[in-house]
Design a protein around this motif. Structure first.
Motif, PDB file in Angstrom:
ATOM      1  N   VAL A  61       0.872  -1.160   0.000  1.00 15.12           N
ATOM      2  CA  VAL A  61       0.000   0.000   0.000  1.00 15.12           C
ATOM      3  C   VAL A  61       0.917   1.221   0.000  1.00 15.12           C
ATOM      4  CG1 VAL A  61      -1.719   1.297   1.303  1.00 15.12           C
ATOM      5  CG2 VAL A  61      -1.835  -1.203   1.226  1.00 15.12           C
ATOM      6  N   GLU A  62       0.709   2.109  -0.965  1.00 10.82           N
ATOM      7  CA  GLU A  62       1.579   3.280  -1.085  1.00 10.82           C
ATOM      8  C   GLU A  62       1.586   4.071   0.220  1.00 10.82           C
ATOM      9  OE1 GLU A  62       2.180   7.108  -4.024  1.00 10.82           O
ATOM     10  OE2 GLU A  62       0.884   5.473  -4.636  1.00 10.82           O
ATOM     11  N   GLY A  63       2.796   4.382   0.668  1.00  9.40           N
ATOM     12  CA  GLY A  63       2.951   5.155   1.894  1.00  9.40           C
ATOM     13  C   GLY A  63       2.989   4.321   3.162  1.00  9.40           C
ATOM     14  N   ASP A  64       2.696   3.038   3.079  1.00 10.51           N
ATOM     15  CA  ASP A  64       2.704   2.162   4.259  1.00 10.51           C
ATOM     16  C   ASP A  64       4.142   1.813   4.609  1.00 10.51           C
ATOM     17  OD1 ASP A  64       2.308   0.331   6.283  1.00 10.51           O
ATOM     18  OD2 ASP A  64       1.376  -1.189   5.008  1.00 10.51           O
ATOM     19  N   THR A  65       4.596   2.247   5.777  1.00  8.12           N
ATOM     20  CA  THR A  65       5.965   1.967   6.207  1.00  8.12           C
ATOM     21  C   THR A  65       6.012   0.893   7.287  1.00  8.12           C
ATOM     22  OG1 THR A  65       5.860   3.766   7.821  1.00  8.12           O
ATOM     23  CG2 THR A  65       6.755   4.294   5.634  1.00  8.12           C
ATOM     24  N   SER A  66       4.877   0.240   7.570  1.00  2.00           N
ATOM     25  CA  SER A  66       4.852  -0.773   8.624  1.00  2.00           C
ATOM     26  C   SER A  66       5.569  -2.057   8.211  1.00  2.00           C
ATOM     27  CB  SER A  66       3.405  -1.090   9.029  1.00  2.00           C
ATOM     28  OG  SER A  66       2.712  -1.684   7.945  1.00  2.00           O
ATOM     29  N   VAL A  67       5.720  -2.264   6.904  1.00  2.00           N
ATOM     30  CA  VAL A  67       6.415  -3.447   6.390  1.00  2.00           C
ATOM     31  C   VAL A  67       7.584  -2.961   5.533  1.00  2.00           C
ATOM     32  CG1 VAL A  67       6.206  -5.495   4.939  1.00  2.00           C
ATOM     33  CG2 VAL A  67       4.292  -4.800   6.383  1.00  2.00           C
ATOM     34  N   PRO A  68       8.808  -3.442   5.792  1.00  2.00           N
ATOM     35  CA  PRO A  68       9.945  -2.973   4.991  1.00  2.00           C
ATOM     36  C   PRO A  68       9.838  -3.437   3.541  1.00  2.00           C
ATOM     37  CG  PRO A  68      10.610  -4.774   6.425  1.00  2.00           C
ATOM     38  CD  PRO A  68       9.195  -4.424   6.786  1.00  2.00           C
ATOM     39  N   PRO A  69      10.344  -2.643   2.591  1.00  2.00           N
ATOM     40  CA  PRO A  69      10.327  -3.069   1.191  1.00  2.00           C
ATOM     41  C   PRO A  69      11.114  -4.370   1.017  1.00  2.00           C
ATOM     42  CG  PRO A  69      10.928  -0.751   1.374  1.00  2.00           C
ATOM     43  CD  PRO A  69      10.920  -1.318   2.759  1.00  2.00           C
ATOM     44  N   CYS A  70      10.571  -5.284   0.267  1.00  2.00           N
ATOM     45  CA  CYS A  70      11.162  -6.607   0.106  1.00  2.00           C
ATOM     46  C   CYS A  70      12.533  -6.554  -0.548  1.00  2.00           C
ATOM     47  CB  CYS A  70      10.216  -7.476  -0.714  1.00  2.00           C
ATOM     48  SG  CYS A  70      10.726  -9.195  -0.801  1.00  2.00           S
ATOM     49  N   GLY A  71      12.711  -5.703  -1.536  1.00  2.00           N
ATOM     50  CA  GLY A  71      13.959  -5.671  -2.279  1.00  2.00           C
ATOM     51  C   GLY A  71      15.034  -4.788  -1.688  1.00  2.00           C
ATOM     52  N   GLN A  72      14.801  -4.227  -0.534  1.00  2.00           N
ATOM     53  CA  GLN A  72      15.774  -3.334   0.100  1.00  2.00           C
ATOM     54  C   GLN A  72      16.388  -4.047   1.306  1.00  2.00           C
ATOM     55  OE1 GLN A  72      14.109   0.437   1.121  1.00  2.00           O
ATOM     56  NE2 GLN A  72      15.737   0.944   2.526  1.00  2.00           N
ATOM     57  N   PRO A  73      17.702  -4.283   1.303  1.00  2.00           N
ATOM     58  CA  PRO A  73      18.309  -4.995   2.439  1.00  2.00           C
ATOM     59  C   PRO A  73      18.206  -4.186   3.729  1.00  2.00           C
ATOM     60  CG  PRO A  73      19.992  -4.206   0.930  1.00  2.00           C
ATOM     61  CD  PRO A  73      18.667  -3.898   0.296  1.00  2.00           C
ATOM     62  N   ALA A  74      18.176  -4.892   4.854  1.00  2.00           N
ATOM     63  CA  ALA A  74      18.092  -4.226   6.156  1.00  2.00           C
ATOM     64  C   ALA A  74      19.307  -3.331   6.378  1.00  2.00           C
ATOM     65  CB  ALA A  74      17.975  -5.256   7.267  1.00  2.00           C
ATOM     66  N   VAL A  75      20.477  -3.788   5.925  1.00  2.00           N
ATOM     67  CA  VAL A  75      21.709  -3.001   5.998  1.00  2.00           C
ATOM     68  C   VAL A  75      22.211  -2.853   4.568  1.00  2.00           C
ATOM     69  CG1 VAL A  75      24.072  -2.930   6.898  1.00  2.00           C
ATOM     70  CG2 VAL A  75      22.257  -3.964   8.278  1.00  2.00           C
ATOM     71  N   PRO A  76      22.478  -1.622   4.091  1.00  2.00           N
ATOM     72  CA  PRO A  76      22.931  -1.429   2.714  1.00  2.00           C
ATOM     73  C   PRO A  76      24.163  -2.267   2.387  1.00  2.00           C
ATOM     74  CG  PRO A  76      22.429   0.677   3.739  1.00  2.00           C
ATOM     75  CD  PRO A  76      22.355  -0.361   4.821  1.00  2.00           C
ATOM     76  N   CYS A  77      24.228  -2.743   1.151  1.00  2.00           N
ATOM     77  CA  CYS A  77      25.320  -3.627   0.717  1.00  2.00           C
ATOM     78  C   CYS A  77      26.695  -2.981   0.846  1.00  2.00           C
ATOM     79  CB  CYS A  77      25.087  -4.084  -0.717  1.00  2.00           C
ATOM     80  SG  CYS A  77      23.615  -5.102  -0.890  1.00  2.00           S
ATOM     81  N   ASP A  78      26.772  -1.650   0.662  1.00  2.00           N
ATOM     82  CA  ASP A  78      28.073  -0.999   0.781  1.00  2.00           C
ATOM     83  C   ASP A  78      28.562  -0.983   2.232  1.00  2.00           C
ATOM     84  OD1 ASP A  78      26.197   0.848   1.610  1.00  2.00           O
ATOM     85  OD2 ASP A  78      27.122   2.549   0.602  1.00  2.00           O
ATOM     86  N   GLN A  79      27.634  -1.132   3.190  1.00  2.00           N
ATOM     87  CA  GLN A  79      28.010  -1.203   4.604  1.00  2.00           C
ATOM     88  C   GLN A  79      28.264  -2.634   5.055  1.00  2.00           C
ATOM     89  OE1 GLN A  79      25.147   0.832   7.030  1.00  2.00           O
ATOM     90  NE2 GLN A  79      25.163   2.665   5.735  1.00  2.00           N
ATOM     91  N   ASP A  80      27.552  -3.590   4.450  1.00  2.00           N
ATOM     92  CA  ASP A  80      27.702  -5.003   4.811  1.00  2.00           C
ATOM     93  C   ASP A  80      27.653  -5.842   3.537  1.00  2.00           C
ATOM     94  OD1 ASP A  80      27.798  -7.491   5.971  1.00  2.00           O
ATOM     95  OD2 ASP A  80      25.787  -7.387   6.831  1.00  2.00           O
ATOM     96  N   PRO A  81      28.771  -5.955   2.809  1.00  2.00           N
ATOM     97  CA  PRO A  81      28.757  -6.676   1.539  1.00  2.00           C
ATOM     98  C   PRO A  81      28.499  -8.162   1.669  1.00  2.00           C
ATOM     99  CG  PRO A  81      30.985  -5.948   2.084  1.00  2.00           C
ATOM    100  CD  PRO A  81      30.073  -5.394   3.129  1.00  2.00           C
ATOM    101  N   GLU A  82      28.599  -8.723   2.832  1.00  2.00           N
ATOM    102  CA  GLU A  82      28.333 -10.147   3.021  1.00  2.00           C
ATOM    103  C   GLU A  82      26.865 -10.382   3.206  1.00  2.00           C
ATOM    104  OE1 GLU A  82      30.656 -12.535   2.683  1.00  2.00           O
ATOM    105  OE2 GLU A  82      31.978 -10.907   2.151  1.00  2.00           O
TER     106      GLU A  82
END
Length: 129
Positions: free
Chosen positions: A108-129
Motif C-alpha cells: 500500500v503506497e505510503g505504508d511503512t509498517s512493512v519494509p520493502p522486500c527488495g531493500q536490504p536491512a543493511v545497505p550492501c556498501d556497509q555489509d557486503p556479506e
C-alpha cells in the motif's frame, strides 16, 4: 470478486484504486527474437512438446564465470518476512553470483509498517556479506 457489494466495500477502503476496481496490467512479455508467434510457441508449442536442451540454453542466462544462472521468483503481499527471506536466499547459496531474484512486492503506497522486500536491512556498501 463474485460479490459486487464486497468489491464496492474494498474499493471504498482503498481510494487509490480506480472507481470500477479494474487495474491495468502489462501485457505478457513477448520478445520478437522468438519469431512472430512468440516465446510460448518457441518453448514447446504451447505445451505440445517439451523444449530441447538447445532451446533452453537460448533463453537462459549466464553469470560472468560462464555458469548458468538460477532465477527465483518471489511474490509478496505486505509480507514482513519477505526481506529476510531474500537475504537468506543469498546467504545460503553456494554461488550467490549465479542467482537472479525477481520480486513482486505488493504494498500500500505510503505504508511503512512493512519494509520493502527488495531493500536490504543493511545497505550492501556497509555489509557486503
Amino acid at each position: 470478486l463474485a460479490n459486487h457489494n464486497a468489491m464496492k466495500s474494498i474499493i471504498k477502503q482503498h481510494p487509490d484504486l480506480p472507481p470500477d476496481g479494474k487495474m491495468a496490467v502489462p501485457k505478457f512479455w513477448k520478445p520478437t527474437c522468438y519469431g512472430p508467434v512468440g516465446v510460448r510457441y518457441f518453448l514447446g508449442n504451447h505445451g505440445d512438446t517439451l523444449i530441447t536442451p538447445e532451446q533452453a540454453a537460448q533463453v537462459g542466462s549466464f553469470s560472468p564465470n560462464g555458469l548458468e544462472t538460477i532465477f527465483i521468483s518471489v511474490a509478496s503481499y505486505r509480507d514482513p518476512e519477505c526481506q529476510p527471506t531474500v537475504e537468506d536466499i543469498f546467504a545460503r547459496a553456494d554461488h550467490p553470483e549465479r542467482l537472479r531474484v525477481g520480486i513482486v512486492d505488493q504494498r500500500v503506497e505510503g505504508d511503512t509498517s512493512v519494509p520493502p522486500c527488495g531493500q536490504p536491512a543493511v545497505p550492501c556498501d556497509q555489509d557486503p556479506e
